[in-house]
Design a protein around this motif. Structure first.
Motif, PDB file in Angstrom:
ATOM      1  N   SER A  22       0.833  -1.202   0.000  1.00 36.90           N
ATOM      2  CA  SER A  22       0.000   0.000   0.000  1.00 36.90           C
ATOM      3  C   SER A  22       0.872   1.257   0.000  1.00 36.90           C
ATOM      4  O   SER A  22       0.363   2.360  -0.129  1.00 36.90           O
ATOM      5  N   GLY A  23       2.172   1.085   0.099  1.00 36.60           N
ATOM      6  CA  GLY A  23       3.095   2.212   0.025  1.00 36.60           C
ATOM      7  C   GLY A  23       3.584   2.425  -1.396  1.00 36.60           C
ATOM      8  O   GLY A  23       3.375   1.598  -2.286  1.00 36.60           O
ATOM      9  N   LEU A  24       4.256   3.524  -1.600  1.00 35.31           N
ATOM     10  CA  LEU A  24       4.723   3.896  -2.932  1.00 35.31           C
ATOM     11  C   LEU A  24       5.680   2.859  -3.519  1.00 35.31           C
ATOM     12  O   LEU A  24       5.483   2.354  -4.628  1.00 35.31           O
ATOM     13  N   LEU A  25       6.709   2.523  -2.792  1.00 34.89           N
ATOM     14  CA  LEU A  25       7.716   1.596  -3.310  1.00 34.89           C
ATOM     15  C   LEU A  25       7.147   0.182  -3.482  1.00 34.89           C
ATOM     16  O   LEU A  25       7.293  -0.433  -4.537  1.00 34.89           O
ATOM     17  N   GLY A  26       6.492  -0.327  -2.449  1.00 34.46           N
ATOM     18  CA  GLY A  26       5.940  -1.677  -2.515  1.00 34.46           C
ATOM     19  C   GLY A  26       4.924  -1.841  -3.632  1.00 34.46           C
ATOM     20  O   GLY A  26       4.890  -2.868  -4.313  1.00 34.46           O
ATOM     21  N   SER A  27       4.093  -0.828  -3.845  1.00 38.80           N
ATOM     22  CA  SER A  27       3.080  -0.923  -4.907  1.00 38.80           C
ATOM     23  C   SER A  27       3.721  -0.956  -6.289  1.00 38.80           C
ATOM     24  O   SER A  27       3.280  -1.684  -7.169  1.00 38.80           O
ATOM     25  N   HIS A  28       4.773  -0.177  -6.476  1.00 37.41           N
ATOM     26  CA  HIS A  28       5.445  -0.169  -7.775  1.00 37.41           C
ATOM     27  C   HIS A  28       6.191  -1.485  -8.042  1.00 37.41           C
ATOM     28  O   HIS A  28       6.202  -1.986  -9.172  1.00 37.41           O
ATOM     29  N   ILE A  29       6.800  -2.035  -7.006  1.00 40.91           N
ATOM     30  CA  ILE A  29       7.471  -3.332  -7.161  1.00 40.91           C
ATOM     31  C   ILE A  29       6.433  -4.404  -7.511  1.00 40.91           C
ATOM     32  O   ILE A  29       6.633  -5.203  -8.425  1.00 40.91           O
ATOM     33  N   ALA A  30       5.321  -4.408  -6.783  1.00 31.05           N
ATOM     34  CA  ALA A  30       4.267  -5.399  -7.042  1.00 31.05           C
ATOM     35  C   ALA A  30       3.710  -5.250  -8.454  1.00 31.05           C
ATOM     36  O   ALA A  30       3.548  -6.247  -9.168  1.00 31.05           O
ATOM     37  N   LYS A  46      -3.148  -0.483   6.514  1.00 29.88           N
ATOM     38  CA  LYS A  46      -4.333   0.366   6.624  1.00 29.88           C
ATOM     39  C   LYS A  46      -5.157   0.393   5.353  1.00 29.88           C
ATOM     40  O   LYS A  46      -6.362   0.255   5.376  1.00 29.88           O
ATOM     41  N   ASN A  47      -4.504   0.602   4.238  1.00 35.32           N
ATOM     42  CA  ASN A  47      -5.197   0.868   2.981  1.00 35.32           C
ATOM     43  C   ASN A  47      -5.157  -0.337   2.048  1.00 35.32           C
ATOM     44  O   ASN A  47      -4.173  -0.554   1.353  1.00 35.32           O
ATOM     45  N   ARG A  48      -6.249  -1.099   2.048  1.00 36.23           N
ATOM     46  CA  ARG A  48      -6.341  -2.243   1.134  1.00 36.23           C
ATOM     47  C   ARG A  48      -6.399  -1.717  -0.295  1.00 36.23           C
ATOM     48  O   ARG A  48      -7.003  -0.698  -0.566  1.00 36.23           O
ATOM     49  N   LEU A  49      -5.744  -2.404  -1.190  1.00 43.24           N
ATOM     50  CA  LEU A  49      -5.802  -2.002  -2.579  1.00 43.24           C
ATOM     51  C   LEU A  49      -5.734  -3.211  -3.488  1.00 43.24           C
ATOM     52  O   LEU A  49      -5.468  -4.319  -3.038  1.00 43.24           O
ATOM     53  N   SER A  50      -5.995  -2.960  -4.737  1.00 44.81           N
ATOM     54  CA  SER A  50      -5.920  -3.997  -5.753  1.00 44.81           C
ATOM     55  C   SER A  50      -4.889  -3.555  -6.779  1.00 44.81           C
ATOM     56  O   SER A  50      -4.924  -2.422  -7.251  1.00 44.81           O
ATOM     57  N   ILE A  51      -3.954  -4.450  -7.106  1.00 39.31           N
ATOM     58  CA  ILE A  51      -2.932  -4.155  -8.104  1.00 39.31           C
ATOM     59  C   ILE A  51      -3.121  -5.142  -9.244  1.00 39.31           C
ATOM     60  O   ILE A  51      -2.967  -6.353  -9.059  1.00 39.31           O
ATOM     61  N   LEU A  52      -3.499  -4.612 -10.392  1.00 33.06           N
ATOM     62  CA  LEU A  52      -3.782  -5.447 -11.567  1.00 33.06           C
ATOM     63  C   LEU A  52      -4.736  -6.588 -11.223  1.00 33.06           C
ATOM     64  O   LEU A  52      -4.539  -7.735 -11.609  1.00 33.06           O
ATOM     65  N   ALA A  82       9.129  -4.330   2.344  1.00 33.53           N
ATOM     66  CA  ALA A  82       9.151  -2.892   2.082  1.00 33.53           C
ATOM     67  C   ALA A  82       8.211  -2.134   3.016  1.00 33.53           C
ATOM     68  O   ALA A  82       8.017  -0.935   2.848  1.00 33.53           O
ATOM     69  N   ALA A  83       7.637  -2.815   3.991  1.00 34.21           N
ATOM     70  CA  ALA A  83       6.689  -2.181   4.899  1.00 34.21           C
ATOM     71  C   ALA A  83       7.413  -1.560   6.087  1.00 34.21           C
ATOM     72  O   ALA A  83       8.422  -2.089   6.553  1.00 34.21           O
ATOM     73  N   ALA A  84       6.876  -0.448   6.559  1.00 37.22           N
ATOM     74  CA  ALA A  84       7.440   0.208   7.735  1.00 37.22           C
ATOM     75  C   ALA A  84       6.521   1.327   8.178  1.00 37.22           C
ATOM     76  O   ALA A  84       5.668   1.781   7.422  1.00 37.22           O
ATOM     77  N   MET A  85       6.724   1.754   9.408  1.00 34.86           N
ATOM     78  CA  MET A  85       6.076   2.971   9.879  1.00 34.86           C
ATOM     79  C   MET A  85       6.909   4.122   9.319  1.00 34.86           C
ATOM     80  O   MET A  85       8.078   4.277   9.665  1.00 34.86           O
ATOM     81  N   THR A  86       6.333   4.891   8.416  1.00 32.96           N
ATOM     82  CA  THR A  86       7.099   5.921   7.718  1.00 32.96           C
ATOM     83  C   THR A  86       6.829   7.339   8.210  1.00 32.96           C
ATOM     84  O   THR A  86       7.539   8.256   7.821  1.00 32.96           O
ATOM     85  N   ASP A  87       5.825   7.509   9.042  1.00 28.83           N
ATOM     86  CA  ASP A  87       5.503   8.832   9.578  1.00 28.83           C
ATOM     87  C   ASP A  87       6.502   9.178  10.686  1.00 28.83           C
ATOM     88  O   ASP A  87       6.426   8.632  11.792  1.00 28.83           O
TER      89      ASP A  87
END
Length: 146
Positions: A22-30, A46-52, A82-87
């Motif tokens: 759900s983050g920028l880097l992880g979504s692009h890699i996926a 937090k943010n469920r999403l669908s990739i392709l 690639a997940a982490a607490m980034t705030d």
């Protein structure tokens, strides 16, 4: 080494778990790996999403048991963490939560990978470690598509 192993298994592409899709880097890699035909299991907090057309799975980084159960259920050939607490502000005010999400989750994933002989790629940001003398290098995952 990872590139070589992925290339060697061209007939049977590896199953890849990517944390933090759900983050920028992880979504692009996926997105890149799914578009090249890899089996990708993505996670979100937090943010469920669908990739392709592939939905991500919830993974609580603060629960060692949840991480272990998730990895054992999916039995990946490769984990890209690639997940982490980034705030940064939240990390300063919720230090214990940050430690579990960023440090302990990484340890748990690494322990699973070592025990199960699963390859691991860990991705982080310079803001986690501050300035470093260690250089980074790019690893390209190669497949037969040109």
């Amino acid at each position: 080494m990872i590139k070589q192993e992925l290339t060697q298994t061209a007939s049977k592409k590896p199953k890849i778990v990517i944390t933090g899709t759900s983050g920028l880097l992880g979504s692009h890699i996926a997105l890149d790996l799914i578009s090249r035909g890899y089996t990708v299991i993505g996670t979100h907090s937090k943010n469920r999403l669908s990739i392709l057309g592939k939905n991500t799975d919830f993974l609580d980084l603060c629960s060692e048991k949840s991480i272990e159960i998730f990895l054992e259920k999916n039995k990946p050939d490769l984990v890209i963490h690639a997940a982490a607490m980034t705030d940064i502000d939240q990390a300063q005010t919720q230090k214990m939560l940050c430690r579990f999400a960023n440090v302990r989750s990484t340890e748990t994933i690494a322990e699973y990978c070592k025990k199960s002989n699963t390859k691991l790629i860990f991705i982080s940001t310079p803001s986690v470690f501050g300035k470093s003398e260690i250089s980074s290098k790019e690893i390209k995952i190669n497949d037969d598509k040109k």
